[in-house]
Design a protein around this motif. Structure first.
Motif, PDB file in Angstrom:
ATOM      1  N   GLU A 139       0.762  -1.192   0.108  1.00  0.00           N
ATOM      2  CA  GLU A 139       0.077  -0.113  -0.022  1.00  0.00           C
ATOM      3  C   GLU A 139       0.955   1.307  -0.016  1.00  0.00           C
ATOM      4  O   GLU A 139       0.471   2.135  -0.693  1.00  0.00           O
ATOM      5  CB  GLU A 139      -0.967   0.089   1.141  1.00  0.00           C
ATOM      6  N   LYS A 140       2.138   1.282   0.637  1.00  0.00           N
ATOM      7  CA  LYS A 140       2.831   2.400   0.840  1.00  0.00           C
ATOM      8  C   LYS A 140       3.565   2.555  -0.585  1.00  0.00           C
ATOM      9  O   LYS A 140       3.541   3.782  -1.009  1.00  0.00           O
ATOM     10  CB  LYS A 140       3.988   2.133   1.796  1.00  0.00           C
ATOM     11  N   HIS A 141       3.858   1.476  -1.055  1.00  0.00           N
ATOM     12  CA  HIS A 141       4.397   1.384  -2.546  1.00  0.00           C
ATOM     13  C   HIS A 141       3.394   1.922  -3.701  1.00  0.00           C
ATOM     14  O   HIS A 141       3.712   2.781  -4.487  1.00  0.00           O
ATOM     15  CB  HIS A 141       5.022   0.083  -2.846  1.00  0.00           C
ATOM     16  N   VAL A 142       2.099   1.749  -3.564  1.00  0.00           N
ATOM     17  CA  VAL A 142       0.994   2.197  -4.132  1.00  0.00           C
ATOM     18  C   VAL A 142       0.921   3.506  -4.167  1.00  0.00           C
ATOM     19  O   VAL A 142       1.002   4.355  -5.058  1.00  0.00           O
ATOM     20  CB  VAL A 142      -0.232   1.264  -4.323  1.00  0.00           C
ATOM     21  N   GLN A 143       0.681   3.989  -2.880  1.00  0.00           N
ATOM     22  CA  GLN A 143       0.685   5.474  -2.574  1.00  0.00           C
ATOM     23  C   GLN A 143       1.783   6.309  -2.973  1.00  0.00           C
ATOM     24  O   GLN A 143       1.755   7.272  -3.707  1.00  0.00           O
ATOM     25  CB  GLN A 143       0.475   5.382  -1.056  1.00  0.00           C
ATOM     26  N   GLN A 144       3.198   5.809  -2.765  1.00  0.00           N
ATOM     27  CA  GLN A 144       4.184   6.400  -3.498  1.00  0.00           C
ATOM     28  C   GLN A 144       4.167   6.524  -5.072  1.00  0.00           C
ATOM     29  O   GLN A 144       4.641   7.542  -5.530  1.00  0.00           O
ATOM     30  CB  GLN A 144       5.606   5.824  -3.147  1.00  0.00           C
ATOM     31  N   ARG A 160       1.627   6.391  -6.729  1.00  0.00           N
ATOM     32  CA  ARG A 160       0.414   7.263  -7.187  1.00  0.00           C
ATOM     33  C   ARG A 160       1.065   9.008  -7.079  1.00  0.00           C
ATOM     34  O   ARG A 160       0.784   9.922  -7.803  1.00  0.00           O
ATOM     35  CB  ARG A 160      -0.541   7.170  -6.246  1.00  0.00           C
ATOM     36  N   LYS A 161       1.733   9.004  -5.754  1.00  0.00           N
ATOM     37  CA  LYS A 161       2.159  10.371  -5.465  1.00  0.00           C
ATOM     38  C   LYS A 161       3.023  10.842  -6.726  1.00  0.00           C
ATOM     39  O   LYS A 161       3.002  12.065  -7.299  1.00  0.00           O
ATOM     40  CB  LYS A 161       2.879  10.566  -4.351  1.00  0.00           C
ATOM     41  N   GLU A 162       3.930   9.854  -6.970  1.00  0.00           N
ATOM     42  CA  GLU A 162       4.897  10.386  -8.222  1.00  0.00           C
ATOM     43  C   GLU A 162       4.229  10.344  -9.698  1.00  0.00           C
ATOM     44  O   GLU A 162       4.233  11.273 -10.390  1.00  0.00           O
ATOM     45  CB  GLU A 162       5.930   9.108  -8.276  1.00  0.00           C
ATOM     46  N   LEU A 163       3.142   9.565  -9.928  1.00  0.00           N
ATOM     47  CA  LEU A 163       2.409   9.945 -11.043  1.00  0.00           C
ATOM     48  C   LEU A 163       1.427  11.192 -10.841  1.00  0.00           C
ATOM     49  O   LEU A 163       1.653  11.917 -12.188  1.00  0.00           O
ATOM     50  CB  LEU A 163       1.415   8.727 -11.275  1.00  0.00           C
ATOM     51  N   LYS A 164       0.949  11.656  -9.832  1.00  0.00           N
ATOM     52  CA  LYS A 164       0.338  12.912  -9.737  1.00  0.00           C
ATOM     53  C   LYS A 164       1.350  13.924 -10.028  1.00  0.00           C
ATOM     54  O   LYS A 164       1.100  15.007 -10.657  1.00  0.00           O
ATOM     55  CB  LYS A 164      -0.144  13.185  -8.424  1.00  0.00           C
ATOM     56  N   MET A 165       2.508  13.750  -9.510  1.00  0.00           N
ATOM     57  CA  MET A 165       3.598  14.976  -9.700  1.00  0.00           C
ATOM     58  C   MET A 165       3.903  14.830 -11.215  1.00  0.00           C
ATOM     59  O   MET A 165       4.165  16.225 -11.861  1.00  0.00           O
ATOM     60  CB  MET A 165       4.799  14.910  -8.971  1.00  0.00           C
TER      61      MET A 165
END
Length: 149
Positions: free
Chosen positions: A55-60, A62-67
């Motif tokens: 989940e942390k990896h997926v959130q990371q 997701r954050k990178e893709l948003k950036m």
């Protein structure tokens, strides 16, 4: 006498993967059901830990893709502004070019008109300065002079 299905395992034969909680021990060892439950509990703990890590990896990600999306959106908007500016400059330059072509055409026409006029004046001067035309002019002038007396 032992109950059927409940076997006692010696402590030395229990091998648990790293990260498993220590088994609950009785004085004379664990029963197979208790071992099974302990193993299930350990597997569940490992699964929960793996799920958290994932989940942390997926959130990371997701954050990178948003950036990345934000950067690309900013880049696109910047390029659109630049394109708009370039199109405006192009339109301005095309208007100026059109005006300059029109002015050049007018100057060319004026030059051609003046050249023709000059040729005509030169022709008239040549004709006026030829010996015959001078005689005719003089004779005509004398005749006019004589007529007026």
């Amino acid at each position: 006498m032992q109950k059927p299905g409940f076997e006692k395992l010696p402590l030395g034969t229990q091998t648990l993967p790293p990260g498993f909680p220590a088994p609950f021990l009785f004085a004379d060892g664990l029963s197979s059901v208790e071992t099974l439950l302990t193993n299930i509990q350990g597997l569940l703990k490992v699964a929960v830990d793996n799920a958290r890590v994932q989940e942390k990896h997926v959130q990371q990600e997701r954050k990178e893709l948003k950036m990345e999306l934000y950067r690309e959106r900013e880049m696109r908007e910047s390029l659109e502004r630049q394109l708009t500016s370039e199109l405006h400059s192009r339109a301005t330059i095309q208007k100026r070019l059109k005006k300059e072509k029109k002015a050049k055409r007018k100057l060319q026409e004026a030059l051609e008109f003046e050249s023709k006029r000059r040729e005509q004046v030169e022709q008239a001067l040549k004709q006026a300065t030829s010996p015959e035309s001078l005689r005719m002019s003089l004779n005509g002038g004398l005749l006019l002079f004589d007529l007026t007396q």
